[in-house]
Design a protein around this motif. Structure first.
Motif, PDB file in Angstrom:
ATOM      1  N   ASP A  59      49.952  33.859  32.279  1.00  0.00           N
ATOM      2  CA  ASP A  59      51.339  34.015  32.638  1.00  0.00           C
ATOM      3  C   ASP A  59      51.384  33.621  34.105  1.00  0.00           C
ATOM      4  O   ASP A  59      52.339  32.881  34.710  1.00  0.00           O
ATOM      5  CB  ASP A  59      51.952  35.316  32.169  1.00  0.00           C
ATOM      6  N   HIS A  60      50.617  34.121  35.007  1.00  0.00           N
ATOM      7  CA  HIS A  60      50.526  34.294  36.556  1.00  0.00           C
ATOM      8  C   HIS A  60      50.129  32.985  36.936  1.00  0.00           C
ATOM      9  O   HIS A  60      50.749  32.379  37.931  1.00  0.00           O
ATOM     10  CB  HIS A  60      49.916  35.432  36.959  1.00  0.00           C
ATOM     11  N   TYR A  61      49.093  32.555  36.486  1.00  0.00           N
ATOM     12  CA  TYR A  61      48.433  31.131  37.054  1.00  0.00           C
ATOM     13  C   TYR A  61      48.906  29.896  36.173  1.00  0.00           C
ATOM     14  O   TYR A  61      48.405  28.756  36.547  1.00  0.00           O
ATOM     15  CB  TYR A  61      47.118  31.166  37.119  1.00  0.00           C
ATOM     16  N   GLY A  62      49.503  30.019  34.900  1.00  0.00           N
ATOM     17  CA  GLY A  62      49.744  28.928  34.048  1.00  0.00           C
ATOM     18  C   GLY A  62      48.811  28.147  33.377  1.00  0.00           C
ATOM     19  O   GLY A  62      48.733  27.074  33.144  1.00  0.00           O
ATOM     20  N   SER A  93      33.512  49.711  42.953  1.00  0.00           N
ATOM     21  CA  SER A  93      34.445  48.417  42.170  1.00  0.00           C
ATOM     22  C   SER A  93      35.714  48.422  42.554  1.00  0.00           C
ATOM     23  O   SER A  93      36.430  47.570  42.485  1.00  0.00           O
ATOM     24  CB  SER A  93      34.305  48.457  40.662  1.00  0.00           C
ATOM     25  N   ALA A  94      36.271  49.611  43.362  1.00  0.00           N
ATOM     26  CA  ALA A  94      37.609  49.693  43.638  1.00  0.00           C
ATOM     27  C   ALA A  94      38.161  48.429  44.474  1.00  0.00           C
ATOM     28  O   ALA A  94      39.238  48.089  44.350  1.00  0.00           O
ATOM     29  CB  ALA A  94      38.086  51.048  43.940  1.00  0.00           C
ATOM     30  N   PRO A  95      37.593  48.215  45.637  1.00  0.00           N
ATOM     31  CA  PRO A  95      38.041  47.071  46.539  1.00  0.00           C
ATOM     32  C   PRO A  95      38.381  45.782  45.549  1.00  0.00           C
ATOM     33  O   PRO A  95      39.395  45.342  45.862  1.00  0.00           O
ATOM     34  CB  PRO A  95      36.984  47.037  47.295  1.00  0.00           C
ATOM     35  N   PHE A  96      37.299  45.497  44.853  1.00  0.00           N
ATOM     36  CA  PHE A  96      37.606  44.224  44.075  1.00  0.00           C
ATOM     37  C   PHE A  96      38.720  44.349  42.988  1.00  0.00           C
ATOM     38  O   PHE A  96      39.313  43.397  42.601  1.00  0.00           O
ATOM     39  CB  PHE A  96      36.374  44.101  43.307  1.00  0.00           C
ATOM     40  N   ALA A  97      38.659  45.503  42.193  1.00  0.00           N
ATOM     41  CA  ALA A  97      39.752  45.750  41.519  1.00  0.00           C
ATOM     42  C   ALA A  97      41.287  45.521  41.831  1.00  0.00           C
ATOM     43  O   ALA A  97      42.140  44.992  41.602  1.00  0.00           O
ATOM     44  CB  ALA A  97      39.736  47.046  40.753  1.00  0.00           C
ATOM     45  N   LEU A  98      41.326  46.169  43.250  1.00  0.00           N
ATOM     46  CA  LEU A  98      42.727  46.155  43.912  1.00  0.00           C
ATOM     47  C   LEU A  98      43.021  44.752  44.497  1.00  0.00           C
ATOM     48  O   LEU A  98      44.146  44.211  44.636  1.00  0.00           O
ATOM     49  CB  LEU A  98      42.591  47.127  45.146  1.00  0.00           C
ATOM     50  N   LEU A  99      42.047  44.049  44.874  1.00  0.00           N
ATOM     51  CA  LEU A  99      42.309  42.370  45.113  1.00  0.00           C
ATOM     52  C   LEU A  99      42.550  41.802  43.961  1.00  0.00           C
ATOM     53  O   LEU A  99      43.344  40.583  44.344  1.00  0.00           O
ATOM     54  CB  LEU A  99      41.088  41.993  45.870  1.00  0.00           C
ATOM     55  N   LEU A 100      41.842  41.870  42.887  1.00  0.00           N
ATOM     56  CA  LEU A 100      41.938  40.799  41.702  1.00  0.00           C
ATOM     57  C   LEU A 100      43.385  40.228  41.482  1.00  0.00           C
ATOM     58  O   LEU A 100      43.391  39.081  41.359  1.00  0.00           O
ATOM     59  CB  LEU A 100      41.083  41.499  40.690  1.00  0.00           C
ATOM     60  N   PRO A 101      44.180  41.289  41.348  1.00  0.00           N
ATOM     61  CA  PRO A 101      45.739  40.801  40.651  1.00  0.00           C
ATOM     62  C   PRO A 101      46.520  39.723  41.943  1.00  0.00           C
ATOM     63  O   PRO A 101      47.323  39.208  41.427  1.00  0.00           O
ATOM     64  CB  PRO A 101      46.455  41.865  40.402  1.00  0.00           C
ATOM     65  N   HIS A 102      46.012  40.051  43.118  1.00  0.00           N
ATOM     66  CA  HIS A 102      46.786  39.104  44.163  1.00  0.00           C
ATOM     67  C   HIS A 102      45.915  38.017  44.806  1.00  0.00           C
ATOM     68  O   HIS A 102      46.696  37.552  45.941  1.00  0.00           O
ATOM     69  CB  HIS A 102      46.987  40.237  45.347  1.00  0.00           C
ATOM     70  N   LEU A 103      44.950  37.664  44.146  1.00  0.00           N
ATOM     71  CA  LEU A 103      44.094  36.655  44.948  1.00  0.00           C
ATOM     72  C   LEU A 103      44.738  35.018  44.401  1.00  0.00           C
ATOM     73  O   LEU A 103      45.273  34.879  43.137  1.00  0.00           O
ATOM     74  CB  LEU A 103      42.672  36.812  44.353  1.00  0.00           C
ATOM     75  N   PRO A 104      44.261  34.105  45.170  1.00  0.00           N
ATOM     76  CA  PRO A 104      44.677  32.804  44.498  1.00  0.00           C
ATOM     77  C   PRO A 104      43.716  32.419  43.557  1.00  0.00           C
ATOM     78  O   PRO A 104      42.561  32.996  43.438  1.00  0.00           O
ATOM     79  CB  PRO A 104      44.418  31.850  45.853  1.00  0.00           C
ATOM     80  N   LEU A 105      44.109  31.423  42.791  1.00  0.00           N
ATOM     81  CA  LEU A 105      43.232  31.254  41.491  1.00  0.00           C
ATOM     82  C   LEU A 105      41.782  31.090  42.023  1.00  0.00           C
ATOM     83  O   LEU A 105      40.896  31.828  41.140  1.00  0.00           O
ATOM     84  CB  LEU A 105      43.552  30.114  40.799  1.00  0.00           C
TER      85      LEU A 105
END
Length: 408
Positions: A259-262, A306-318
């Protein structure tokens, strides 16, 4: 007996024990691969049976509840009366579920088939953990890592099965799962006689008194019933949180990528595969690191780290999603085998129950996350749900409250 003869017997025994560890790990891989068949079919079933996210969540919930929540009950029974025959019987149950899943015509039939797969897994895990206990010797962290690596590797095959089996073959490709069950039964024909012999020679794992001296001598963490209860409750909470986040990634991240990245259904499996296969490596190295640096430290590192990586994951470029998913999987799963060993040390003599509580009940309760997240995704959108879930690993900071262990 000469020292040379003793050395030879010891070498043969060590080789046999490692053979058993590798064999039971292989069965664990095949068992969890069958569970992965269910999740790998999600994109196919969504289209073939016109399912919504809530129904996808219910399938995941059914799998995890039947495979997990029943484990403590089976573990209690098997602690009192170990039954090696339950190992192949569980695989037979999973075989029936795989065959049913391949030809299920509707949502209720899928649920019924998944129940059989889950029951097979619930029967396998407590007895499998006892086999590992007998084979571990003093290297309990390493032995548990070998065992859990098999299971996590089996789970990591899900995205590959989606890409190369279920997208080309569709739902009927689940027949492949019956071959996995048959292979597991063949391997168990080698494990069950050895396990039966261990039970005859040693009986069930001995229950030790929770005295402070005995706990120190065996590396156990308990210092009284209240401490044990608190530590066990907190441990279950941490596993619960990890499993909720795992439900978000395993069940819905592929849809988020589409959905987000097609991305296509096939390409959406790649980040999920990286997350899972890195988790296999994390499981293995986490067990070894825990033997050196302590269970508590690894539990804190695995969830809170793992929290910093989890927080970043939904907002990163592909292009950043791929390495981040891999690092996230490695860190998050580095405490997987550690949590099982920690629980077994808190509950001496109750190997099946401890395994059932951690790999069973806590994960099963986490399966509620699949239903809740699916329902929220249908109502508020998948992007919002993935963002909300990214905060879950922050709960890992509570691991600092766990009792000190022998490595601290």
């Amino acid at each position: 007996m000469s020292s040379l003869q003793s050395a030879r017997i010891g070498a043969v025994r060590t080789g046999a024990v490692y053979f058993i560890l590798i064999a039971i790990s292989a069965v664990h891989m095949l068992n969890d691969s069958m569970q992965s068949v269910v999740t790998a079919l999600f994109p196919v079933l969504e289209k073939a049976l016109d399912l919504n996210f809530t129904q996808v969540g219910w399938i995941a919930f059914t799998l995890n509840m039947t495979s997990s929540v029943m484990q403590p009950a089976i573990g209690i029974i098997s602690d009192k009366r170990p039954a090696p025959w339950m190992l192949p019987a569980g695989m037979g149950c999973s075989l029936i579920g795989m065959a049913g899943l391949a030809f299920a015509p509707n949502f209720p039939a899928v649920i019924a088939s998944v129940v059989f797969v889950g029951l097979g897994s619930a029967v396998f895990h407590p007895e499998g953990s006892r086999v590992v206990y007998f084979a571990a010797g003093a290297r309990r962290g390493l032995a548990q890592s070998i065992y859990q690596v098999g299971g996590n590797f089996g789970q990591s095959l899900g995205p590959l099965m989606t890409m190369f089996i279920f997208i080309p073959l569709g739902q009927h490709g689940a027949v492949f799962g019956t071959l996995l069950a048959a292979a597991a039964i063949v391997v168990l024909l080698k494990v069950v006689p050895w396990y039966s012999e261990q039970l005859k020679e040693n009986g069930k794992p001995a229950k030790k008194k929770p005295a402070a001296g005995a706990a120190a001598a065996s590396g156990q963490l308990q210092s009284g019933r209240n401490t044990v209860a608190f530590a066990l409750g907190l441990l279950i909470l941490l596993v619960f949180v990890r499993s909720w986040y795992g439900a978000a990634i395993g069940s819905f991240h592929q849809f988020y990528m589409m959905d987000h990245y097609g991305l296509s259904t096939k390409l959406a499996q790649v980040p999920l595969y990286l997350f899972m296969v890195a988790g296999v490596a994390g499981t293995f190295f986490g067990g070894m690191l825990a033997d050196r640096f302590g269970r508590k430290n690894m539990m804190f590192w695995s969830v809170a780290g793992s929290a910093p990586f989890a927080l970043l994951l939904p907002h990163l470029p592909l292009y950043w999603v791929y390495p981040t998913a891999a690092v996230l999987g490695f860190v998050l799963m580095s405490g997987f085998s550690v949590s099982v060993v920690y629980a077994q040390e808190l509950m001496p003599g109750k190997v099946g129950m401890a395994s059932g509580l951690i790999t069973g009940f806590a994960f099963g309760m986490g399966a509620l996350g699949a239903v809740v997240l699916g329902t929220l995704a249908d109502r508020y959108g998948l992007a919002s749900v993935m963002t909300w879930c990214s905060f879950l690993p922050l709960v890992g900071v509570l691991a600092i409250l766990l009792p000190k262990d022998r490595r601290e």
